[in-house]
Motif scaffolding. Structure first.
Motif, PDB file in Angstrom:
ATOM      1  N   VAL A  73       0.842  -1.203   0.000  1.00  0.00           N
ATOM      2  CA  VAL A  73       0.000   0.000   0.000  1.00  0.00           C
ATOM      3  C   VAL A  73       0.880   1.258   0.000  1.00  0.00           C
ATOM      4  CG1 VAL A  73      -1.859   1.223   1.220  1.00  0.00           C
ATOM      5  CG2 VAL A  73      -1.831  -1.262   1.181  1.00  0.00           C
ATOM      6  N   LEU A  74       2.164   1.092   0.356  1.00  0.00           N
ATOM      7  CA  LEU A  74       3.088   2.222   0.316  1.00  0.00           C
ATOM      8  C   LEU A  74       3.224   2.793  -1.092  1.00  0.00           C
ATOM      9  CD1 LEU A  74       5.926   0.909   2.673  1.00  0.00           C
ATOM     10  CD2 LEU A  74       4.291   2.755   3.155  1.00  0.00           C
ATOM     11  N   LEU A  75       2.996   1.973  -2.106  1.00  0.00           N
ATOM     12  CA  LEU A  75       3.020   2.474  -3.486  1.00  0.00           C
ATOM     13  C   LEU A  75       1.888   3.470  -3.712  1.00  0.00           C
ATOM     14  CD1 LEU A  75       3.822  -0.847  -5.373  1.00  0.00           C
ATOM     15  CD2 LEU A  75       5.376   1.077  -4.962  1.00  0.00           C
ATOM     16  N   LEU A  76       0.729   3.193  -3.117  1.00  0.00           N
ATOM     17  CA  LEU A  76      -0.402   4.114  -3.214  1.00  0.00           C
ATOM     18  C   LEU A  76      -0.099   5.394  -2.430  1.00  0.00           C
ATOM     19  CD1 LEU A  76      -3.206   4.572  -4.358  1.00  0.00           C
ATOM     20  CD2 LEU A  76      -4.164   3.386  -2.368  1.00  0.00           C
ATOM     21  N   ALA A  77       0.629   5.243  -1.330  1.00  0.00           N
ATOM     22  CA  ALA A  77       1.028   6.424  -0.557  1.00  0.00           C
ATOM     23  C   ALA A  77       1.921   7.339  -1.388  1.00  0.00           C
ATOM     24  CB  ALA A  77       1.758   6.001   0.716  1.00  0.00           C
ATOM     25  N   ILE A  78       2.770   6.750  -2.232  1.00  0.00           N
ATOM     26  CA  ILE A  78       3.628   7.551  -3.114  1.00  0.00           C
ATOM     27  C   ILE A  78       2.775   8.359  -4.088  1.00  0.00           C
ATOM     28  CG2 ILE A  78       5.328   7.422  -4.978  1.00  0.00           C
ATOM     29  CD1 ILE A  78       6.581   5.036  -3.520  1.00  0.00           C
ATOM     30  N   LEU A  79       1.734   7.727  -4.640  1.00  0.00           N
ATOM     31  CA  LEU A  79       0.821   8.440  -5.533  1.00  0.00           C
ATOM     32  C   LEU A  79       0.161   9.606  -4.804  1.00  0.00           C
ATOM     33  CD1 LEU A  79      -0.785   8.779  -8.161  1.00  0.00           C
ATOM     34  CD2 LEU A  79      -2.401   7.056  -7.296  1.00  0.00           C
ATOM     35  N   CYS A  80      -0.267   9.367  -3.571  1.00  0.00           N
ATOM     36  CA  CYS A  80      -0.908  10.429  -2.779  1.00  0.00           C
ATOM     37  C   CYS A  80       0.065  11.571  -2.510  1.00  0.00           C
ATOM     38  CB  CYS A  80      -1.430   9.864  -1.459  1.00  0.00           C
ATOM     39  SG  CYS A  80      -2.877   8.800  -1.627  1.00  0.00           S
ATOM     40  N   LEU A  81       1.327  11.252  -2.243  1.00  0.00           N
ATOM     41  CA  LEU A  81       2.332  12.295  -2.017  1.00  0.00           C
ATOM     42  C   LEU A  81       2.527  13.134  -3.282  1.00  0.00           C
ATOM     43  CD1 LEU A  81       4.961  10.276   0.050  1.00  0.00           C
ATOM     44  CD2 LEU A  81       3.534  12.151   0.892  1.00  0.00           C
ATOM     45  N   GLY A  82       2.491  12.479  -4.445  1.00  0.00           N
ATOM     46  CA  GLY A  82       2.595  13.215  -5.702  1.00  0.00           C
ATOM     47  C   GLY A  82       1.423  14.151  -5.919  1.00  0.00           C
ATOM     48  N   LEU A  83       0.217  13.675  -5.632  1.00  0.00           N
ATOM     49  CA  LEU A  83      -0.975  14.519  -5.766  1.00  0.00           C
ATOM     50  C   LEU A  83      -0.961  15.648  -4.744  1.00  0.00           C
ATOM     51  CD1 LEU A  83      -3.692  11.775  -6.378  1.00  0.00           C
ATOM     52  CD2 LEU A  83      -2.761  13.396  -8.060  1.00  0.00           C
ATOM     53  N   ASN A  84      -0.442  15.360  -3.554  1.00  0.00           N
ATOM     54  CA  ASN A  84      -0.308  16.398  -2.531  1.00  0.00           C
ATOM     55  C   ASN A  84       0.632  17.498  -3.008  1.00  0.00           C
ATOM     56  OD1 ASN A  84       1.731  17.019   0.107  1.00  0.00           O
ATOM     57  ND2 ASN A  84      -0.428  17.542   0.331  1.00  0.00           N
ATOM     58  N   TRP A  85       1.740  17.096  -3.632  1.00  0.00           N
ATOM     59  CA  TRP A  85       2.665  18.103  -4.189  1.00  0.00           C
ATOM     60  C   TRP A  85       1.954  18.961  -5.232  1.00  0.00           C
ATOM     61  CZ3 TRP A  85       4.058  18.592  -9.344  1.00  0.00           C
ATOM     62  CH2 TRP A  85       4.988  19.602  -9.610  1.00  0.00           C
ATOM     63  N   LEU A  86       1.209  18.320  -6.118  1.00  0.00           N
ATOM     64  CA  LEU A  86       0.532  19.051  -7.185  1.00  0.00           C
ATOM     65  C   LEU A  86      -0.444  20.072  -6.617  1.00  0.00           C
ATOM     66  CD1 LEU A  86      -0.065  19.391 -10.223  1.00  0.00           C
ATOM     67  CD2 LEU A  86      -1.848  17.632  -9.965  1.00  0.00           C
ATOM     68  N   GLY A  87      -1.292  19.638  -5.693  1.00  0.00           N
ATOM     69  CA  GLY A  87      -2.288  20.543  -5.131  1.00  0.00           C
ATOM     70  C   GLY A  87      -1.688  21.621  -4.261  1.00  0.00           C
ATOM     71  N   ASP A  88      -0.756  21.231  -3.395  1.00  0.00           N
ATOM     72  CA  ASP A  88      -0.189  22.164  -2.428  1.00  0.00           C
ATOM     73  C   ASP A  88       0.727  23.182  -3.091  1.00  0.00           C
ATOM     74  OD1 ASP A  88       0.360  23.088   0.264  1.00  0.00           O
ATOM     75  OD2 ASP A  88       2.321  22.139   0.071  1.00  0.00           O
ATOM     76  N   SER A  89       1.446  22.774  -4.137  1.00  0.00           N
ATOM     77  CA  SER A  89       2.430  23.653  -4.770  1.00  0.00           C
ATOM     78  C   SER A  89       1.836  24.517  -5.871  1.00  0.00           C
ATOM     79  CB  SER A  89       3.584  22.820  -5.348  1.00  0.00           C
ATOM     80  OG  SER A  89       4.210  22.045  -4.350  1.00  0.00           O
ATOM     81  N   MET A  90       0.809  24.010  -6.538  1.00  0.00           N
ATOM     82  CA  MET A  90       0.313  24.698  -7.730  1.00  0.00           C
ATOM     83  C   MET A  90      -0.826  25.668  -7.450  1.00  0.00           C
ATOM     84  SD  MET A  90      -0.745  22.997 -11.370  1.00  0.00           S
ATOM     85  CE  MET A  90      -1.656  23.931 -12.588  1.00  0.00           C
ATOM     86  N   ASP A  91      -1.484  25.569  -6.290  1.00  0.00           N
ATOM     87  CA  ASP A  91      -2.642  26.442  -6.056  1.00  0.00           C
ATOM     88  C   ASP A  91      -2.259  27.921  -6.088  1.00  0.00           C
ATOM     89  OD1 ASP A  91      -1.235  26.283  -3.691  1.00  0.00           O
ATOM     90  OD2 ASP A  91      -2.948  25.726  -2.446  1.00  0.00           O
ATOM     91  N   GLY A  92      -1.167  28.260  -5.394  1.00  0.00           N
ATOM     92  CA  GLY A  92      -0.735  29.653  -5.395  1.00  0.00           C
ATOM     93  C   GLY A  92      -0.219  30.105  -6.743  1.00  0.00           C
ATOM     94  N   THR A  93       0.506  29.222  -7.443  1.00  0.00           N
ATOM     95  CA  THR A  93       1.025  29.566  -8.769  1.00  0.00           C
ATOM     96  C   THR A  93      -0.109  29.851  -9.738  1.00  0.00           C
ATOM     97  OG1 THR A  93       2.959  28.158  -8.389  1.00  0.00           O
ATOM     98  CG2 THR A  93       2.497  28.784 -10.651  1.00  0.00           C
TER      99      THR A  93
END
Length: 232
Positions: A73-93
């Motif tokens: 399930v850690l592989l799914l956690a990696i996907l979630c971390l990637g989506l977290n980066w996208l949402g958290d980093s791109m909203d302000g940009t």
């Protein structure tokens, strides 16, 4: 609520703090985020990205908790971390590219989201069995102290530090991804001839570094403010 209400003096006087980011990945990340924001579909909003970031971080915490029963399930956690980066980093940009900035709203919401998301992530890690609860709590406390210092410095010094040294949120996510892949092979590491949990080792180092950084930065900013506001 009156939509045409006259802005208050405080609202008119508000000025966003200077943003500083010296993280290792910052130059490449900035170019990538600008490229994506300029090509983002019109229906996509900053608020939706913020919600994606929070949901993904909570999802990562859930995945860590479930990895107690199935390590993959850690592989799914990696996907979630990637989506977290996208949402958290791109909203302000995205808001800056579209000239839709809401500085006070964005600052407040983004960082409350970070706090709730970090609690969810650390709770999931603590339940995973790949590190002890004491380590997870130490990391969370250290992160919250460092975050509080950053927010106070933003208010008092008008300088918002997005990274500490060469490390920022993106670097932490990258380390988590590397740790996840390493744990898939083996959750243990050897230190001075003793077998320890890999996440325990990494988490302890991270907590100690964050505590030390918070102390050093607090001393530096206290001295700076003392010089700027000397006694009469």
């Amino acid at each position: 609520m009156n939509a045409n209400a006259t802005p208050t003096t405080d609202e008119l006087a508000f000025r966003p703090a200077h943003r500083v980011n010296h993280a290792l990945t910052a130059p490449l990340e900035k170019r990538a985020l600008l490229w994506m924001a300029e090509r983002a579909p019109k229906w996509l909003s900053s608020d939706q990205l913020t919600l994606l970031g929070l949901s993904a971080q909570i999802g990562a915490g859930i995945c860590y908790a479930l990895s107690r029963y199935n390590r993959y399930v850690l592989l799914l956690a990696i996907l979630c971390l990637g989506l977290n980066w996208l949402g958290d980093s791109m909203d302000g940009t995205l808001a800056r590219v579209r000239q839709q900035q809401r500085p006070r709203y964005g600052f407040y919401v983004d960082h409350m989201v970070d706090i709730f998301g970090s609690v969810a992530l650390m709770c999931g890690l603590g339940y995973s069995g790949f590190l002890h609860w004491q380590t997870a709590i130490a990391m969370l406390v250290a992160f919250l102290i460092l975050s509080s210092e950053s927010y106070l410095a933003t208010y008092t010094l008008s300088r918002f530090q997005l990274s500490q040294g060469l490390f920022g949120p993106t670097e932490i996510r990258i380390l988590l991804v590397i740790g996840n892949l390493a744990v898939l092979r083996s959750p243990y590491s050897t230190l001075f001839g003793h077998r320890v949990l890999l996440f325990d080792l990494g988490g302890t180092i991270a907590a100690v570094c964050m505590f030390a950084m918070a102390i050093l930065i607090t001393v530096r900013h206290t001295a700076q403010l003392y010089r700027q506001e000397p006694l009469p």
